[in-house]
Structure formats: C-alpha cells, structure tokens
Design a protein around this motif. Structure first.
Motif, PDB file in Angstrom:
ATOM      1  N   GLY A 246       0.727  -1.261   0.089  1.00  0.00           N
ATOM      2  CA  GLY A 246       0.131  -0.062   0.236  1.00  0.00           C
ATOM      3  C   GLY A 246       0.923   1.286   0.067  1.00  0.00           C
ATOM      4  O   GLY A 246       1.539   1.539   0.861  1.00  0.00           O
ATOM      5  N   LYS A 247       0.617   2.064  -0.884  1.00  0.00           N
ATOM      6  CA  LYS A 247       1.336   3.421  -0.868  1.00  0.00           C
ATOM      7  C   LYS A 247       0.924   4.372   0.220  1.00  0.00           C
ATOM      8  O   LYS A 247      -0.163   4.514   0.723  1.00  0.00           O
ATOM      9  CB  LYS A 247       1.009   4.339  -2.157  1.00  0.00           C
ATOM     10  N   GLY A 248       2.116   4.487   0.924  1.00  0.00           N
ATOM     11  CA  GLY A 248       1.994   5.442   2.267  1.00  0.00           C
ATOM     12  C   GLY A 248       2.626   6.731   2.292  1.00  0.00           C
ATOM     13  O   GLY A 248       3.193   6.942   3.236  1.00  0.00           O
ATOM     14  N   TYR A 251       1.734  12.769   3.001  1.00  0.00           N
ATOM     15  CA  TYR A 251       1.150  14.025   2.165  1.00  0.00           C
ATOM     16  C   TYR A 251       2.162  14.092   1.052  1.00  0.00           C
ATOM     17  O   TYR A 251       3.541  14.043   0.793  1.00  0.00           O
ATOM     18  CB  TYR A 251       1.376  15.336   3.190  1.00  0.00           C
ATOM     19  N   ASP A 252       1.488  14.428  -0.160  1.00  0.00           N
ATOM     20  CA  ASP A 252       2.271  14.600  -1.460  1.00  0.00           C
ATOM     21  C   ASP A 252       2.206  16.080  -1.967  1.00  0.00           C
ATOM     22  O   ASP A 252       1.267  16.537  -2.421  1.00  0.00           O
ATOM     23  CB  ASP A 252       1.577  13.663  -2.573  1.00  0.00           C
ATOM     24  N   THR A 253       3.485  16.913  -1.606  1.00  0.00           N
ATOM     25  CA  THR A 253       3.242  18.161  -2.045  1.00  0.00           C
ATOM     26  C   THR A 253       3.661  18.337  -3.601  1.00  0.00           C
ATOM     27  O   THR A 253       3.645  19.327  -4.174  1.00  0.00           O
ATOM     28  CB  THR A 253       4.422  19.054  -1.204  1.00  0.00           C
ATOM     29  N   ALA A 355      -2.650   1.798  -4.825  1.00  0.00           N
ATOM     30  CA  ALA A 355      -2.058   3.159  -4.602  1.00  0.00           C
ATOM     31  C   ALA A 355      -2.744   4.157  -5.331  1.00  0.00           C
ATOM     32  O   ALA A 355      -3.566   4.087  -6.346  1.00  0.00           O
ATOM     33  CB  ALA A 355      -0.871   3.288  -5.225  1.00  0.00           C
ATOM     34  N   THR A 356      -2.964   5.568  -4.461  1.00  0.00           N
ATOM     35  CA  THR A 356      -3.460   6.810  -5.399  1.00  0.00           C
ATOM     36  C   THR A 356      -2.246   7.150  -6.315  1.00  0.00           C
ATOM     37  O   THR A 356      -1.379   8.074  -5.784  1.00  0.00           O
ATOM     38  CB  THR A 356      -3.803   7.694  -4.353  1.00  0.00           C
ATOM     39  N   LEU A 357      -2.112   6.500  -7.461  1.00  0.00           N
ATOM     40  CA  LEU A 357      -0.780   6.734  -8.033  1.00  0.00           C
ATOM     41  C   LEU A 357      -0.942   7.636  -9.276  1.00  0.00           C
ATOM     42  O   LEU A 357       0.020   8.349  -9.277  1.00  0.00           O
ATOM     43  CB  LEU A 357      -0.514   5.135  -8.699  1.00  0.00           C
TER      44      LEU A 357
HETATM   45 ZN    ZN Z   1       1.534  10.848  -4.564  1.00  0.00          ZN
END
Ligand code: ZN
Ligand code: BES
Ligand code: ZN
Length: 483
Positions: A246-248, A251-253, A355-357
């Motif tokens: 799972g993508k962890g 936070y993705d800036t 994943a929110t990829l």
């Molecule tokens: Zn991302």
C-alpha cells in the motif's frame, strides 16, 4: 462511533422498522393501519424508491427493490437508497431501528445495512464547537430481523469497522499523522485485531538500502517507516503468501516539482493504499480468513525541503536497479517499487499493490472504476472483476503491453521514473512491474479514492475504495482453495 448490529427474532410493537419489499404488498407484521397502508401502497405504485410512514409511536420506512436490472445493480440500488434515507433516519433520532425484508433476495438486509452504516460515517474529531442541538443522531443499534447468518453479520461488522478506521486514517491531516504516527496506528490496529506488525525505522531502511523510499524522504524533516504486517493463521491454506503493498505517502506536495494551483488539495489522502492494506489485514484477522497474507507499507511525506531529491538525480533502488528522476511528483512508484522487490523474500503466490498513483487513472475512468493492470494468471482478474461487481467497487483493466515500458528508457540509468505525457497510468504500472519478480496486480485508485463530493455511501475525501473489494476477493480465494 458506529451503530451496533444485532439480530432479533421478532418485531415488537412500537419499534421503528425499515422493511425491504420486492412488490407492492405490505406485510401484516408491520402493523400499519388501513389508511397508512393505503397511503404506502399509492406511493409504491408511483414507483418511489421508498415510503416513509410516521405513526404516533413509531416510524416505518418501506424500501422497494428496483426491478428489470441486473442483480449487482439491484444490490447497489439498495445501498444507494440507504444513503438517500440517511438524513431522514438521523433526523428521527431513533435509538434503535429494525431492518427486515419481505420477498426480496437473500442478502438484501445485509446490503441495505452496509449502505446505511457506510453513509452514517463522519469525521468530526476536530470539531469542538458543534452545538448538541445541531447534531443528527444515527441509531445506536440496528436490529436485523430475518434470515441472516451469524457469519454474515460478523463479516459486515468487521468489514465496516475496517472501513471506518481506514477512512479516519485517510482523513487525518499530515500535521496529526506523519509516517511515524501512521506506523503507530497500524501497530495499534494489529494488536487489537490480532495480526503482527513490524516497523522498520530509518536506520533499518538505510541498512536495507531502500533507495526509493529514502530518496522521496530526503526533503522531509520526519523520518520514513516501512511496516510489515502479517496474518498467518494456524489453518492457512495457501502454500505461498499473498503480499499486499500500500502506498503510504502521508502528504504529497509534489516535492521540488511542487503541485501548483489546487492540485495539492486532499494530498493527505495519498496514504489511502496503506490505510486500505491495514483495513484488509484487520478484516482477515477478525473474520479468520484462512490465508497467509503479508502487508508491506512504505511511508513518508513528499516535500521540497532541505536536501530534497531532484530532477536528474540517479538513485539506486532496493533491488539495485538505478533510476533517473524525471519528476519528483512521481514519488509513489519509487516507494512502492522498493516494497514490491522486498516482497520477493516471501516467494509470494501473488503481489497486489494499491495506490493513489496517477492523475491519469482518474482522467481515464473518473470515480467509477479502479484502474487495474496485471501480468498474473487470468483467474485472479476474473475473480477480482466478479467481486468488484458484487461489492460495487468495480475494476477496469488497462493494457499492460511491454511497448509501454519502453517509454521508461533512460540514457544514463536503468530506467526513468516517468515516461511521456500519454498513458500515464499504464507507464506507472510498467515501472512497478520492473521490480516485481512474482505475479503482480496493480490497482490505481486515484480516481475512486479522492472524491470531491459524496458518491452516495462512498463518502467524499477518502471512501476507502478497494477495501471491500480486496477483502471479499481474499475471502473468495480462501474458499476456492478449500473446494
Ligand atoms: Zn502521490
Ligand atoms: N499522488 C499523485 C497522484 C494523484 C493525483 C492522486 C490526483 C489523486 C489525485 C501522484 O504521486 C502524482 O503526483 N502523480 C503524477 C505523476 C506524474 C508526475 C508522472 C501525476 O499523476 O500527475
Ligand atoms: Zn506525486
């Protein structure tokens, strides 16, 4: 909090009831007066999805099944009707509510209750000023009356518990949930559900040389973590485990390729895959799915601070492949790739990553389908598709042809972390495949997970899309083994 689910054998006088009916006949046991019945019948003839009767001592909600559509659709319409009824039910302030059915399919009660419970969820822990009088209350107890198996109730309780805490984790902002805090939550959930959790800290991640996870973490002041979840019941039936990744990204800036405009909104939910994997392990452990399952969760935030990784960097991944960084916002695939190659040590039957990829998956399918790519035996995707229709977290497959992988070629390293502008979701999948030594199913939930508004009971922000799907899929795999 969440409504409790209990079974009862009979409806008592004065109890408020939701009754699901397959035709216009109103069951006697609802004890409605002649005029109430006439009113209800008129409404139902007009093909309303539900009718509400407010008697002086109780409320009755009659829900009519849709006809002339496929069974999957009938089930989904029932969950949606539950969502449509949620405000009315809350407004009536029931402490308990009976759910029963008449002349409808087996499982109708469970489907309705699932839709209702998922619709009652809310994330309010940071609201300190809400007036008690403004609050709408959902029933503390849902009383199921009819032919419902105890095992099915247990499944429903455990699965919806998982959806609730998974949504909570997704909704937490990063200032309250960094990677270390996420690991703490996963450990707590593992302890309570009965699966084991090992948390590798930064030192261990460095010793293992997980170059993808470490590169993404460079711009952050918080350390990364790598969590290993394991459910290995005494009676497991699969020789080799199924590994879930799972993508962890807490936070993705975007990192130095910072997200502009409104694109950063909601990126606290970029760890949905990690939360969902935790929710699946919880459901497996609580319901006792007889499978050996491993969950791998690499986690960090992606920030442009200090010594942040940058375009043109060449990094060495856990499996020794070198990657040229073309864009620091394509960070998910870097941390997932390390986890996917780490999975080899388990010689898995199958690796599934969630994943929110990519924005590309969202542009392709909107919020209606999880984008899936696979190189595994077709039996898995066929089963996944069937489960997707059942729980209505549907999948749509994208081609996974090798030609797409050629776009990842680099002049100076083994591969790049981005391809061209087109086919972004597929290229991301092909990147991950380079790191998989065992059969892979890749699930991109960027479209279904980050909702701007409710899609019925798939509530806005993080509905935990894929959790009900994969939990059901694993339950069915175990059942197929036992055949
Ligand atoms: Zn991302
Ligand atoms: N977390 C995002 C993907 C995303 C976008 C999820 C929108 C949900 C909604 C991911 O890390 C990302 O930024 N992907 C880039 C990749 C690109 C730079 C190749 C994207 O999709 O734009
Ligand atoms: Zn990104």
């Amino acid at each position: 909090m969440k409504s409790e689910i209990l079974k009862i054998s009979q409806i008592s006088a004065g109890q408020s009831v939701v009754c699901i009916i397959g035709n216009d006949n109103i069951p006697e046991r609802l004890n409605l007066s002649k005029s109430e019945k006439e009113y209800a019948q008129k409404q139902l003839k007009a093909k309303e999805e539900y009718t509400f009767i407010n008697s002086y001592n109780k409320c009755t909600y009659l829900v009519r099944l849709k006809d002339g559509i496929s069974h999957h659709k009938v089930r989904e319409e029932l969950r949606k009707t539950a969502y449509n009824l949620r405000k009315l039910i809350k407004g009536n302030n029931h402490s308990e509510l009976v759910i029963t059915s008449e002349e409808s399919y087996k499982g109708a009660i469970e489907d309705f209750v699932e839709g209702l419970i998922l619709s009652f969820y809310s994330f309010e822990k940071y609201k300190t000023q809400t007036d008690e009088s403004e609050k709408l209350h959902y029933p503390a107890r849902l009383l199921l009356q009819g032919k419902v198996a105890d095992a099915d109730i247990k499944w429903l309780v455990d699965l919806t518990d998982a959806v609730y805490f998974t949504r909570d984790l997704i909704n937490e902002p990063v200032n309250h949930l960094n990677a270390t805090a996420l690991a703490g939550e996963i450990k707590r959930i593992g302890d309570s559900a009965g699966f084991s959790v090992e948390v590798l800290n930064k030192g261990k991640i460095e010793a293992l040389k997980m170059g993808g996870l470490l590169a993404v973490n460079k711009g952050s002041v918080d350390p990364p973590v790598f969590c290993i979840l394991e459910w290995r019941p005494a009676n497991y039936v699969n020789k080799n485990p199924i590994v879930l990744v799972g993508k962890g990204i807490v936070y993705d800036t975007g990192g130095l390729n910072i997200k502009t405009g409104d694109f950063m909104a909601g990126m606290n939910g970029d760890m949905a895959g990690a939360a969902i994997v935790t929710g699946i392990l919880h459901t497996a452990a609580r319901t006792g799915i007889p499978l050996h399952i491993i969950g791998l969760i690499p986690s960090t935030d992606n920030r442009p601070g200090g010594n942040a990784y940058t375009q043109g960097d060449i990094i060495t991944m856990y499996n020794k492949l070198t990657v040229e960084i073309g864009n620091t916002d394509a960070e998910g695939r870097l941390i997932l790739a390390d986890a996917i190659s780490y999975a080899s040590k388990y010689a898995p039957e199958l690796i599934i990553d969630i994943a929110t990829l990519t924005g590309s998956a969202a542009m392709t399918f909107g919020n209606q389908a999880i984008a899936v790519m696979t190189n595994a035996d077709r039996k898995y995707i066929n089963l996944l598709e069937e489960c997707g229709n059942d729980v209505y977290e549907r999948i749509a497959e994208l081609p996974f042809w090798d030609e797409y992988g050629e776009l990842l070629k680099s002049d100076i390293s083994d591969l790049k972390n981005i391809g061209g502008r087109e086919a972004g979701a597929i290229i991301a999948g092909k990147f991950l495949e380079r790191f998989a030594e065992y059969p892979l199913i890749h699930m991109d939930i960027a479209g279904t997970e980050m909702l701007k508004k409710d899609d019925f009971y798939r509530l806005k922000n993080g509905p935990a899309s894929g959790l009900r799907l994969l939990s059901t899929f694993l339950k069915k795999i175990a059942a197929d083994y036992s055949k």
